[in-house]
Design an enzyme around this catalytic site. Structure first.
Site, PDB file in Angstrom:
ATOM      1  CB  CYS A  77      29.002  19.117  -6.824  1.00  0.00           C
ATOM      2  SG  CYS A  77      28.851  20.182  -8.262  1.00  0.00           S
ATOM      3  CB  CYS A 188      30.695  15.468 -13.876  1.00  0.00           C
ATOM      4  SG  CYS A 188      28.960  15.827 -13.518  1.00  0.00           S
TER       5      CYS A 188
END
Ligand code: DGL
Length: 274
Positions: A77, A188
């Protein structure tokens, strides 16, 4: 020493984004056991305050480490890695591998020197991201787009729902208005799942770059170094023979995802209340 199922890693994200990293790791290291933790209780990470995100992860990890005893942790992440790595590393000796935007390769590959960074609102604001840009892309114009909507679109897609091209087109407007743009960093881990739709909107002349393969290679390097350094075989508990997917909250939208997790190699799914 050869890597085997006795070697276990823990992969972590707020939601399904980390599966784009886990797919790459499984392709390179099919023999390694995986535990994936999706913190759906606190999703989305990209709009959390920095302090809330640090507190959440620093509080959650000790019990995860205690239970799963991973040899390495992959924070799959960007929103978390650009902020929490140093805090987490203070709490454990286990190697923590972070996923951060692939600014460096994009800056090396661009011909026009105009590159885009597509990430969450948190990642585009981070001081860490500014440092990546000034260290590696000082010669480039970097257009940053922070979007929560694209994260939701990727979550929808993995559950079998259609992606909204109009949401993508609106979100990508700052990039579409740059005719020179030739590289877009997918900062992302959710966004690689939207690659076909992003490419459709941005056009073929734009190259999309993500960090997945590099992280898989880094994970292999870390596990091999650990295996070489020690002759001890890690004991794998019986309940973890299959790759294991954990949600931090039992919720309808998580159940909707369960049938799709098998395609990514996760046979066992568990809900913990944490
Ligand atoms: N997949 C995550 C990232 O790479 C987080 C998305 C979110 O929860 O906002 O940033």
């Amino acid at each position: 020493m050869k890597l085997s199922r006795a070697h276990r890693i823990l992969i972590f994200d707020s939601g399904i984004g980390g599966l784009s990293i886990s797919d790459e790791i499984q392709a390179l290291l099919p023999q390694v056991a995986m535990v994936y933790v999706a913190d759906n209780r606190t999703y989305p990470y990209g709009t959390l305050s920095e302090q809330a995100l640090i507190d959440r992860m620093v509080n959650l990890f000790p019990s995860l480490i205690d239970r799963f005893q991973p040899e390495a942790i992959v924070i799959a992440c960007n929103s978390a890695s650009t902020l929490v790595l140093e805090h987490l590393r203070k709490t454990t000796d286990i190697p923590v591998i972070g996923v951060v935007p692939a600014i460096k390769p994009a800056a090396q590959q661009t011909e026009s020197r105009v590159i885009g960074l597509l990430a969450t609102p948190g990642t585009v604001r981070r001081a860490y991201t500014d440092r990546l840009v000034s260290d590696f892309a000082n010669h480039c114009q970097v257009i940053k787009v922070g979007s929560r909507e694209l994260v939701d679109e990727a979550e929808k897609k993995l559950r079998g729902h259609a992606v909204s091209i109009s949401v993508l087109t609106t979100t990508l407007q700052p990039l579409l208005s740059q005719p020179e743009l030739d590289q877009v960093v997918l900062g992302c881990t959710h966004f690689p799942f939207l690659k076909p739709e992003l490419q459709q909107v941005l056009g073929d002349k734009v190259q999309l770059i993500d960090s997945g393969e590099a992280i898989a290679r880094r994970t292999r390097y870390i596990l091999n170094s650990l295996a070489d350094a020690s002759n001890k075989t890690t004991t794998n508990t019986d309940d973890l023979k299959a790759d294991h997917f954990i949600f931090t909250k039992d919720h309808l939208s998580a159940h909707e995802l369960v049938p799709h997790l098998v395609k990514h190699g996760y046979q066992q799914v568990e809900f913990i209340d944490q």
